[in-house]
Design a protein around this motif. Sequence first.
Motif, PDB file in Angstrom:
ATOM      1  N   LEU A   7       0.828  -1.209   0.000  1.00  0.00           N
ATOM      2  CA  LEU A   7       0.000   0.000   0.000  1.00  0.00           C
ATOM      3  C   LEU A   7       0.863   1.260   0.000  1.00  0.00           C
ATOM      4  O   LEU A   7       0.543   2.241  -0.685  1.00  0.00           O
ATOM      5  N   VAL A   8       1.943   1.237   0.750  1.00  0.00           N
ATOM      6  CA  VAL A   8       2.840   2.399   0.797  1.00  0.00           C
ATOM      7  C   VAL A   8       3.429   2.675  -0.582  1.00  0.00           C
ATOM      8  O   VAL A   8       3.489   3.826  -1.038  1.00  0.00           O
ATOM      9  N   VAL A   9       3.865   1.625  -1.262  1.00  0.00           N
ATOM     10  CA  VAL A   9       4.428   1.786  -2.610  1.00  0.00           C
ATOM     11  C   VAL A   9       3.389   2.375  -3.563  1.00  0.00           C
ATOM     12  O   VAL A   9       3.683   3.308  -4.328  1.00  0.00           O
ATOM     13  N   LEU A  10       2.178   1.849  -3.523  1.00  0.00           N
ATOM     14  CA  LEU A  10       1.127   2.334  -4.412  1.00  0.00           C
ATOM     15  C   LEU A  10       0.757   3.777  -4.094  1.00  0.00           C
ATOM     16  O   LEU A  10       0.480   4.573  -5.005  1.00  0.00           O
ATOM     17  N   ALA A  11       0.777   4.135  -2.814  1.00  0.00           N
ATOM     18  CA  ALA A  11       0.509   5.526  -2.424  1.00  0.00           C
ATOM     19  C   ALA A  11       1.571   6.449  -3.021  1.00  0.00           C
ATOM     20  O   ALA A  11       1.258   7.526  -3.556  1.00  0.00           O
ATOM     21  N   GLY A  12       2.830   6.020  -2.951  1.00  0.00           N
ATOM     22  CA  GLY A  12       3.907   6.822  -3.518  1.00  0.00           C
ATOM     23  C   GLY A  12       3.786   6.997  -5.014  1.00  0.00           C
ATOM     24  O   GLY A  12       4.152   8.044  -5.565  1.00  0.00           O
ATOM     25  N   GLU A  13       3.248   5.987  -5.684  1.00  0.00           N
ATOM     26  CA  GLU A  13       3.107   6.052  -7.144  1.00  0.00           C
ATOM     27  C   GLU A  13       2.131   7.131  -7.601  1.00  0.00           C
ATOM     28  O   GLU A  13       2.212   7.588  -8.741  1.00  0.00           O
ATOM     29  N   VAL A  14       1.200   7.533  -6.728  1.00  0.00           N
ATOM     30  CA  VAL A  14       0.249   8.589  -7.122  1.00  0.00           C
ATOM     31  C   VAL A  14       0.606   9.932  -6.483  1.00  0.00           C
ATOM     32  O   VAL A  14      -0.186  10.871  -6.496  1.00  0.00           O
ATOM     33  N   GLY A  15       1.831  10.012  -5.927  1.00  0.00           N
ATOM     34  CA  GLY A  15       2.317  11.294  -5.421  1.00  0.00           C
ATOM     35  C   GLY A  15       2.092  11.563  -3.950  1.00  0.00           C
ATOM     36  O   GLY A  15       2.340  12.682  -3.482  1.00  0.00           O
ATOM     37  N   LEU A  16       1.645  10.555  -3.209  1.00  0.00           N
ATOM     38  CA  LEU A  16       1.495  10.728  -1.771  1.00  0.00           C
ATOM     39  C   LEU A  16       2.832  10.484  -1.070  1.00  0.00           C
ATOM     40  O   LEU A  16       3.669   9.719  -1.562  1.00  0.00           O
ATOM     41  N   ASP A  17       3.027  11.107   0.058  1.00  0.00           N
ATOM     42  CA  ASP A  17       4.261  10.940   0.814  1.00  0.00           C
ATOM     43  C   ASP A  17       4.305   9.544   1.434  1.00  0.00           C
ATOM     44  O   ASP A  17       3.430   9.183   2.235  1.00  0.00           O
ATOM     45  N   ALA A  18       5.298   8.765   1.074  1.00  0.00           N
ATOM     46  CA  ALA A  18       5.377   7.375   1.519  1.00  0.00           C
ATOM     47  C   ALA A  18       5.575   7.270   3.029  1.00  0.00           C
ATOM     48  O   ALA A  18       5.002   6.383   3.673  1.00  0.00           O
ATOM     49  N   VAL A  19       6.360   8.159   3.592  1.00  0.00           N
ATOM     50  CA  VAL A  19       6.606   8.122   5.040  1.00  0.00           C
ATOM     51  C   VAL A  19       5.303   8.405   5.793  1.00  0.00           C
ATOM     52  O   VAL A  19       4.970   7.714   6.768  1.00  0.00           O
ATOM     53  N   ALA A  20       4.555   9.396   5.332  1.00  0.00           N
ATOM     54  CA  ALA A  20       3.280   9.734   5.969  1.00  0.00           C
ATOM     55  C   ALA A  20       2.271   8.607   5.799  1.00  0.00           C
ATOM     56  O   ALA A  20       1.510   8.285   6.721  1.00  0.00           O
ATOM     57  N   ALA A  21       2.258   7.992   4.619  1.00  0.00           N
ATOM     58  CA  ALA A  21       1.336   6.876   4.367  1.00  0.00           C
ATOM     59  C   ALA A  21       1.650   5.706   5.293  1.00  0.00           C
ATOM     60  O   ALA A  21       0.743   5.083   5.858  1.00  0.00           O
ATOM     61  N   ARG A  22       2.932   5.408   5.460  1.00  0.00           N
ATOM     62  CA  ARG A  22       3.323   4.300   6.348  1.00  0.00           C
ATOM     63  C   ARG A  22       2.927   4.605   7.793  1.00  0.00           C
ATOM     64  O   ARG A  22       2.480   3.718   8.532  1.00  0.00           O
ATOM     65  N   ALA A  23       3.062   5.861   8.195  1.00  0.00           N
ATOM     66  CA  ALA A  23       2.687   6.254   9.557  1.00  0.00           C
ATOM     67  C   ALA A  23       1.184   6.058   9.782  1.00  0.00           C
ATOM     68  O   ALA A  23       0.758   5.570  10.831  1.00  0.00           O
ATOM     69  N   VAL A  24       0.392   6.415   8.785  1.00  0.00           N
ATOM     70  CA  VAL A  24      -1.053   6.229   8.881  1.00  0.00           C
ATOM     71  C   VAL A  24      -1.390   4.753   9.007  1.00  0.00           C
ATOM     72  O   VAL A  24      -2.172   4.337   9.874  1.00  0.00           O
ATOM     73  N   LEU A  25      -0.798   3.943   8.162  1.00  0.00           N
ATOM     74  CA  LEU A  25      -1.119   2.517   8.125  1.00  0.00           C
ATOM     75  C   LEU A  25      -0.577   1.764   9.336  1.00  0.00           C
ATOM     76  O   LEU A  25      -1.098   0.694   9.691  1.00  0.00           O
TER      77      LEU A  25
END
Length: 213
Positions: free
Chosen positions: A138-156
Motif C-alpha cells: 500500500l505504501v508503494v502504491l501511495a507513492g506512485e500517485v504522489g502521496l508521501d510514503a513516510v506519511a502513508a506508512r505512519a497512517v497505516l
Amino acid sequence: MLVEIWSDIACPWCYVGKRRFEAALVGFAHREAVTVTWRSFELDPRAPRQHDMPQPELLARKYGMSAADAQAMNARMTEAAAGEGLAFRLDDVKVGNTFDAHRLLHFADAFGKREALGERLFAAYLGEGAALGDIETLVVLAGEVGLDAVAARAVLSGDEYATAVREDEADAREIGVTGVPFFVLDRRFGISGAQSPEVLRGALEQAWKDGTP
C-alpha cells in the motif's frame, strides 16, 4: 448534485461500475455541477490480511460451485471488464482484508488524491496481483500517485482514519446498502450495481430534474 458511491477495492464490479459511471457523466449536460464522493464498504470485514487459498478456489467455496464453474465466472467477469477497457487477471488476485486500503483512501482524500489512489488500487489488485492487505504494498502504491510514503506508512502503522471508514459503513447500513457498487444521488435516489451508462445517465437526469426548481 452530490453523488456518493459506496465501493470496495476487492469488488470487480465496482471497478466496472466506476468506468460506466464515468461514461454516464460524459454524456450528462450538467456534469460540471456534479460532486462525486467515494464511500468505504468492506465486502468481507472479517477477512485475514491475505488468504492462503487462490482466488478461484475461494470463489468456488463461497458460492458452493465447482472449480470449473468458478473459472467460468472469472472468465465472464474478465470479459465484462474488457468491455470497459479494463484488464483483469482474476486468477492472480490475492484476496485479503481491505480495511487498511480504505483508511489509506481517506488519507489520500485529504490531499486531493482519492480518485488517483482509488484508480491505482483497483488496477493493482484486479490486474497486477497486488496484495492490498500488505502495508508495504500500500505504501508503494501511495507513492506512485504522489502521496508521501513516510506519511502513508505512519497512517497505516496506526489507526488513523479508522473512524472515517466505520462512519461510511454505518451510513451504508442506515441507508440500506447491502452490496456494492451503490450510487446515491443527492441522498434521494439510490442505484444498486454496475448499471449501464445509459441507466446511470438517466438517473442523473431525473435527479437533476427533480432537484432543480
